[in-house]
Scaffold this active site. Structure first.
Site, PDB file in Angstrom:
ATOM      1  N   SER A  33       0.831  -1.195   0.000  1.00  0.00           N
ATOM      2  CA  SER A  33       0.000   0.000   0.000  1.00  0.00           C
ATOM      3  C   SER A  33       0.864   1.241   0.000  1.00  0.00           C
ATOM      4  O   SER A  33       2.032   1.213   0.364  1.00  0.00           O
ATOM      5  CB  SER A  33      -0.881   0.009   1.244  1.00  0.00           C
ATOM      6  OG  SER A  33      -0.046   0.232   2.363  1.00  0.00           O
ATOM      7  N   LYS A  34       0.229   2.305  -0.411  1.00  0.00           N
ATOM      8  CA  LYS A  34       0.871   3.610  -0.491  1.00  0.00           C
ATOM      9  C   LYS A  34       1.413   4.042   0.869  1.00  0.00           C
ATOM     10  O   LYS A  34       2.416   4.731   0.949  1.00  0.00           O
ATOM     11  CB  LYS A  34      -0.208   4.612  -0.924  1.00  0.00           C
ATOM     12  CG  LYS A  34       0.214   5.488  -2.057  1.00  0.00           C
ATOM     13  CD  LYS A  34      -0.875   6.469  -2.348  1.00  0.00           C
ATOM     14  CE  LYS A  34      -0.412   7.381  -3.473  1.00  0.00           C
ATOM     15  NZ  LYS A  34      -1.413   7.779  -4.367  1.00  0.00           N
TER      16      LYS A  34
END
Ligand code: GLU
Length: 504
Positions: free
Chosen positions: A261-262
């Protein structure tokens, strides 16, 4: 094998994600390996999630990276264009086709109109939640009479079209080329919405219709879609389409094994390129996220052609693949080492040009021609090349190459317990030696090295340490020969002079 046709089918919701790059790459490699066709289809039926310019940016990024498609949506002369015999390849341009197939499904009672309001569906979900049941539509509208449906349609009541999942269908079993046999019971499948009230198809209907009409032989996509596959199989059956083969590739994970994930780092390919990772290294790294050439091979560096030759779906792993930045750094270092100097210069200059220290250096070099400036930067690169992790690191670890004034404590000039007198003598001797070097000597790093080494004789530290500090001002740096060679005669002598001044 019959003709191989695969597709990469991104939804244009933003920049190309590293996970999507891997999906595109595996499709590409598979197509190239078997002389197949690699198609780029744009899945833009979710109008709320569209990001302007995202299609162009996806296509440009694939082109930059070097994963070229054969059919689908392209950019030609700056505008979007489509090529291939099965277009259009953007789903928003195929709405009449989806409507036609939705009608076929209605006619064969494999799908039905549903007029349920948002509030009824919410109440149903709440009730199921309370009873700890999985959320599922209760087929209420399947019970509407033909007349009632006609009436409500005539009154323009909003509706969706749902897949009519036959609860007695039995197990849905498919042979995934990565995961092996996958079994899901039909009673666990919801009556999926196929057409939305805005007249757009859902992903599920569009993907099945398009994979069929575009003659897709293998559906290679991320594991997050595996739970949709049974719905797609039911739809294929309902429409009497032959099934493609499925291959679901493993999830990408953060080092803590959560889904990539970011929040834990960059996920856009663009971010990695703009940090100075080489596209070749990125492709190589991404290829190994979930695949390796199999037993007995320890090879980790692959060109795109080698990947085409060695890749196969049967050696894709089932387990999630950890996105290990350290490995990417290592790989990038290896790729940078192998670049020809001119290529490194071409690729590195844009990064260097962004740096303040470089802009200031350029500002001070009005005596140098463009060629001379280029020659200087290339000398820096020759020295730094083997130790660069990223292109953006150029010059960062050796600020003395570009600095006008190097600050250091004069005591740093003394080798071990040497006195100031000894240090001065060493610096003067270095001054003398460097002054005697001709321009021709200075051409080659090896010549500068040999002359200085000969001069140092068996007193290496006593001679070379003060010289190196005078040139760099640093505790640690490349060797004094390398630094002198980069700086050139004039600047090296300047620095020796100011070191001697410090000591006087
Ligand atoms: N449009 C889907 C996505 O954005 C593609 C899923 C598929 O390949 O079927 O990832």
């Amino acid at each position: 094998m019959s003709e191989i046709r695969v597709r990469f089918a991104p939804s244009p919701t933003g920049q190309l994600h590293v996970g999507s790059l891997r999906t595109a790459l595996y499709n590409y490699l598979f197509a190239k390996k078997y002389d197949g066709t690699f198609i780029l289809r744009i899945e833009d039926t979710d109008q709320n999630r569209l990001v302007p310019g995202a299609v162009e940016s996806l296509i440009r990024m694939l082109d930059t990276i070097g994963i070229h498609h054969d059919e689908g949506v392209f950019i030609e002369n700056g505008v979007l264009a489509q090529k291939g015999g099965y277009g259009p390849y953007a789903q928003s341009e195929r709405l009449p086709t989806y409507r036609e197939y939705a009608q076929k499904l209605i006619a064969s009672e494999k799908a039905y109109y549903c007029f349920c309001s948002v509030s009824r569906l919410a109440a149903l979900r709440e009730e199921q939640n309370k009873n700890k049941l999985a959320p599922k539509y209760d087929k209420y509208c399947l019970g509407l009479s033909h007349e009632e449906i006609e009436e409500r349609l005539a009154e323009n009541e909003p509706y969706v079209i749902r897949l009519n999942v036959d609860e007695n269908h039995g197990d849905i079993v498919f042979d995934d080329l990565v995961r092996g046999e996958v079994t899901i019971h039909a009673r666990d499948i919801d009556d999926q919405v196929l057409m939305k009230s805005d007249g757009f198809p859902t992903y599920h209907l569009a993907v099945v219709v398009d994979d069929y009409l575009m003659h897709i032989s293998h559906v290679i996509r991320g594991e997050e879609w595996i739970s949709s596959t049974p719905k797609h199989i039911l739809l294929h059956e309902a429409l009497e389409f032959p099934l493609p083969k499925f291959a679901h590739i493993p999830l990408l994970l953060n080092p803590d094994k959560s889904k990539l994930s970011k929040r834990q780092g960059d996920v856009a390919v663009e971010d990695y390129l703009s940090k100075g990772y080489l596209k070749e290294a990125l492709v190589n790294f991404v290829a190994l996220l979930g695949w390796n050439p199999g037993a007995g091979s320890t090879q980790e560096i692959f060109t795109l052609d080698e990947l085409v030759e060695k890749f196969d779906l049967s050696s894709v792993h089932k387990a999630g693949a950890v996105f290990d930045l350290k490995k990417l750094d290592w790989m990038n270092t290896e790729y940078i080492k192998k670049l020809a100097l001119d290529d490194l210069y071409e690729r590195g200059l844009p990064f260097l040009s962004e740096k303040e220290f470089f802009k200031e250096w350029v500002g001070r070099q009005n005596m140098l021609s463009e060629e001379e400036k280029m020659a200087f930067v290339k000398r820096v690169l020759k020295i730094e090349q083997d130790r660069l992790t990223k292109l953006s690191d150029i010059g960062e670890n050796n600020p003395f190459f570009f600095a006008s004034d190097i600050a250091y404590e004069k005591t740093l000039l003394n080798w071990k317990q040497n006195t100031v007198i000894q240090t001065k003598e060493a610096l003067e001797s270095a001054q003398e030696t460097l002054s005697s070097l001709t321009d021709a000597d200075w051409e080659y790093k090896e010549v500068v090295e040999k002359i200085l080494m000969d001069k140092a004789g068996d007193k290496k530290g006593d001679f070379l340490w003060p010289l190196r500090v005078a040139l760099t001002g640093a505790q640690h740096s490349p060797s004094p020969f390398d630094v002198a060679w980069v700086l050139g005669k004039e600047e090296s002598l300047e620095r020796l002079k100011s070191a001697l001044q410090k000591l006087s």
